[in-house]
Design an enzyme around this catalytic site. Structure first.
Site, PDB file in Angstrom:
ATOM      1  N   GLU A  46      13.758 -27.559 -24.507  1.00  0.00           N
ATOM      2  CA  GLU A  46      13.334 -28.791 -25.164  1.00  0.00           C
ATOM      3  C   GLU A  46      14.268 -29.170 -26.315  1.00  0.00           C
ATOM      4  O   GLU A  46      14.626 -28.331 -27.137  1.00  0.00           O
ATOM      5  CB  GLU A  46      11.907 -28.629 -25.701  1.00  0.00           C
ATOM      6  CG  GLU A  46      11.342 -29.898 -26.325  1.00  0.00           C
ATOM      7  CD  GLU A  46       9.962 -29.692 -26.935  1.00  0.00           C
ATOM      8  OE1 GLU A  46       9.256 -30.711 -27.118  1.00  0.00           O
ATOM      9  OE2 GLU A  46       9.596 -28.544 -27.235  1.00  0.00           O
ATOM     10  N   LYS A 119       6.877 -36.943 -22.744  1.00  0.00           N
ATOM     11  CA  LYS A 119       5.878 -35.963 -23.161  1.00  0.00           C
ATOM     12  C   LYS A 119       4.555 -36.646 -23.504  1.00  0.00           C
ATOM     13  O   LYS A 119       4.506 -37.560 -24.319  1.00  0.00           O
ATOM     14  CB  LYS A 119       6.418 -35.191 -24.365  1.00  0.00           C
ATOM     15  CG  LYS A 119       5.547 -34.037 -24.850  1.00  0.00           C
ATOM     16  CD  LYS A 119       6.300 -33.292 -25.940  1.00  0.00           C
ATOM     17  CE  LYS A 119       5.532 -32.088 -26.471  1.00  0.00           C
ATOM     18  NZ  LYS A 119       6.324 -31.349 -27.478  1.00  0.00           N
ATOM     19  N   CYS A 156       6.780 -28.727 -23.215  1.00  0.00           N
ATOM     20  CA  CYS A 156       6.239 -27.898 -24.293  1.00  0.00           C
ATOM     21  C   CYS A 156       4.717 -27.991 -24.456  1.00  0.00           C
ATOM     22  O   CYS A 156       3.988 -27.353 -23.701  1.00  0.00           O
ATOM     23  CB  CYS A 156       6.954 -28.202 -25.597  1.00  0.00           C
ATOM     24  SG  CYS A 156       6.784 -26.877 -26.824  1.00  0.00           S
TER      25      CYS A 156
END
Length: 297
Positions: A46, A119, A156
């Site tokens: 990331e 995300k 994540c």
């Protein structure tokens, strides 16, 4: 003819500064190494272009973002084309004035962007002030079609949500990817650090188990000092890993140190496992309507 084997790789690295060119070239060296080993699909961690800037809320950090397409996608697209690989990258996207995302971008053996994912779940914790920087994703949970299969790319904090993995799998994802930047608060006890890491690994292995697909996780490593005086900084815990479709660990990195991992996956196992453990067949979709509620008050 459907492929039965896929050699997959990931890069775990530290970041020393915000010099993008240096960090890109550092990643490119490891990508070249993995491609030379026969990897056809490679995952980077990331926000690999820079330091993890979310340790504080700083409007100047928005200068690190860039448009997609832009210089970063030009660089990594050329890299994917050069090595004839599928490459999963993670960028700080400037979508428009005052509008930014944490975005994974996938290239499929060419300079062209095969797909992207923004995300969806954004944390806001001490040292991880991501809500200040990232607008939640608006592209849903849709696998990206590539020459090696449908890639369910998440990022994540998404890794803590079984709903995200499930929706990707329900849309036909052959593999789940998690570019990640997570680490320890150095003021925590060793016992607490162990519990945190154990939970992190367990939840992602559980996504493999529950959906009968391999999971690939690339985390950063190394210590990054906080720019805020008195804050402890983050010791990123590395330990990137690759699992098979029953959550079995096929390869795992150490906590400290830059490295690469590669595994040849037997893609036929997913179908075999799903026949023995038919979770999708037995889901009671008639009884799950409350899952779309915040809480069952």
């Amino acid at each position: 003819m459907q492929r039965t084997k896929l050699k997959i790789g990931l890069v775990q690295q530290s970041v020393a500064d915000n010099d993008k060119a240096t960090n890109w070239n550092k990643s490119a060296e490891q990508v070249a190494k993995l491609a030379a080993e026969g990897c056809e699909c490679i995952l980077l961690q990331e926000l690999h272009s820079t330091l993890y800037f979310c340790q504080q809320e700083d409007t100047d950090a928005f200068d690190l973002a860039e448009p997609i397409p832009g210089a970063a996608t030009d660089f990594f697209g050329a890299l994917a084309e050069k090595h004839n690989i599928v490459l999963v990258t993670s960028l700080f996207e400037k979508r428009g004035s005052g509008l930014y995302h944490n975005t994974a971008v996938v290239f499929d053996r060419s300079k062209e962007i095969a797909g992207k994912y923004r995300k969806m779940h954004i944390p806001d914790d001490p040292g991880f002030y991501e809500k200040f920087y990232f607008t939640p994703g608006d592209m849903g949970f849709t696998p990206i079609e590539t020459s090696v299969g449908k890639l369910g790319v998440l990022v994540c904090w998404d890794q803590w949500y079984p709903e995200a993995a499930r929706l990707m799998a329900m849309a036909g994802a052959d593999l789940l990817f998690y570019p990640t930047a997570i680490g320890w608060d150095t003021t925590d006890t060793e016992e607490e650090q162990s519990r945190q890491h154990g939970a992190w690994e367990t939840i992602q292995r559980s996504h493999a188990v529950a959906n009968s697909v391999p999971v690939i996780v690339a985390n950063r490593t190394g210590f990054e000092a906080s720019p805020v005086a008195g804050d402890p900084g983050i010791q990123f815990w590395g330990q990137s890993f690759i699992t098979g479709p029953q959550g079995e660990i096929l390869a795992k990195a150490e906590a400290d140190g830059e490295t690469t991992l590669s595994v040849e996956l037997d893609l036929t196992r997913t179908e075999k496992v799903k026949r023995i453990w038919p979770y999708f067949r037995d889901r009671r979709i008639d009884a799950y309507e409350d899952l779309t509620k915040r809480w069952r008050d």
